[in-house]
Scaffold this active site. Structure first.
Site, mmCIF file in Angstrom:
data_model
loop_
_atom_site.group_PDB
_atom_site.id
_atom_site.type_symbol
_atom_site.label_atom_id
_atom_site.label_comp_id
_atom_site.label_asym_id
_atom_site.label_seq_id
_atom_site.Cartn_x
_atom_site.Cartn_y
_atom_site.Cartn_z
ATOM 1 N N HIS A 195 0.839 -1.209 0.000
ATOM 2 C CA HIS A 195 0.000 0.000 0.000
ATOM 3 C C HIS A 195 0.875 1.259 0.000
ATOM 4 C CE1 HIS A 195 -2.742 -2.879 2.295
ATOM 5 N NE2 HIS A 195 -3.490 -2.530 1.269
ATOM 6 N N VAL A 234 4.346 -5.762 -4.823
ATOM 7 C CA VAL A 234 5.533 -5.709 -3.954
ATOM 8 C C VAL A 234 5.656 -7.059 -3.260
ATOM 9 C CG1 VAL A 234 6.629 -4.519 -2.018
ATOM 10 C CG2 VAL A 234 5.205 -3.237 -3.620
ATOM 11 N N LEU A 276 3.079 -9.309 -0.996
ATOM 12 C CA LEU A 276 2.552 -8.705 0.231
ATOM 13 C C LEU A 276 1.020 -8.701 0.188
ATOM 14 C CD1 LEU A 276 4.847 -5.669 1.077
ATOM 15 C CD2 LEU A 276 5.134 -8.081 1.550
#
Ligand code: PAF
Length: 289
Positions: free
Chosen positions: A39, A178, A186
């Protein structure tokens, strides 16, 4: 330094109206909180592109398939706000469910085509919930740009299609998945993994990358997918929901690798459902043709 928090569409609109009067370009990063580096990378990308960045935090009940899953979803607003402040995000929009879906709320946004199959087949109603809340977030924020991670690749397509079809003037900016150092994508759900499961989890990504490599090298798509499914289960995953090669452009199914593609997977590790996807691109010719 802390990030200001607003909780109603009216407060949000007042802030954005002031930014517009200054000629600022606005970006939104929609989230359900439990913020991780994935995020935060979206927020950084948004800050590079726009003058003002709104992060939304709303655990959207309409996109959950079970009450237990909704209840178990991590809610960590204070920690989330603390992570956003040093990045320089300008606003956290964290409405209550009663603000987002007031009494009498009766509208649903449904995206056919790209919203069907894959997660759409295993999580009935999920993408209607996503499309509905994201349409509201786009309209409430009036943002010029919206940032989404490619980890939720089907969601990215659903949101793009919804914004295009509803003429919402917003640019959807996709950002790369990511990963942890060991390759695990993630996800807010990773915290649910036991330490034994956490050891197994990254094997999903390595099997996916391996299968993509075989397919780009000319191996049969069907055989590679059968083998990869077996490998995922042999690695310790409980169940593979889907493992499919789809066209990167429109998610149409592909039996042969004849254009840029994505290999997408959803699999259960114990009680945790993980998804991932990788690019499958034709190898560059050494002669550049
Ligand atoms: O990807 C998510 O976190 C959610 O699906 C989203 C886009 C914030 C909508 O609730």
């Amino acid at each position: 330094m802390s990030v200001p928090i607003v909780r109603t569409p009216a407060e949000l609109r007042a802030t954005v109206a002031e930014w517009w009067s200054q000629g600022a370009r606005v970006a939104v990063v929609p989230t359900m909180g439990a913020l991780h580096e994935g995020h935060l990378s979206l927020v950084r990308a948004a800050l590079e592109k726009a003058d003002r960045v709104i992060v939304t935090l709303f655990v959207n009940p309409k996109q959950f398939n079970s009450a237990a899953d909704l209840a178990a979803y991590p809610r960590t607003e204070e920690a989330d706000a603390a992570k956003l402040a040093p990045l320089g995000a300008h606003l956290l929009y964290a409405p209550d469910a009663s603000e987002m879906y007031p009494k009498g709320f009766a509208t649903a946004v449904s995206v056919t085509g790209v919203g069907e199959g894959l997660c759409g087949a295993f999580r009935p109603g999920h993408f209607d919930g996503v499309a509905t809340v994201v349409a509201k977030l786009f309209l409430q924020t009036g943002a010029d740009f919206a940032f989404f991670g490619e980890k939720d690749f089907q969601q990215l397509h659903v949101v793009r299609c919804m914004a295009r079809d509803l003429d919402i003037p917003i640019r959807i900016v996709p950002c790369q998945t990511v990963r942890e150092a060991d390759g695990l994508a993630l996800s807010s759900r990773n915290v649910r993994l036991s330490s034994a499961e956490r050891q197994i989890a990254p094997k999903l990504a390595s099997i996916l990358f391996g299968a993509a490599e075989l397919i780009t090298g000319g191996a049969s798509v069907a055989e590679t997918l059968v083998d990869a499914r077996l490998m995922i289960v042999a690695a310790g995953y409980t169940r593979v929901e889907y493992l499919e090669l789809r066209a990167g452009e429109d998610l149409s199914p592909m039996r042969e690798f004849n254009r840029p593609a994505r290999l997408l997977v959803a699999a259960w590790l114990g009680e945790t459902r993980l998804i991932d996807n990788v690019n499958v691109l034709p190898k560059q010719s050494p002669h550049g043709s």
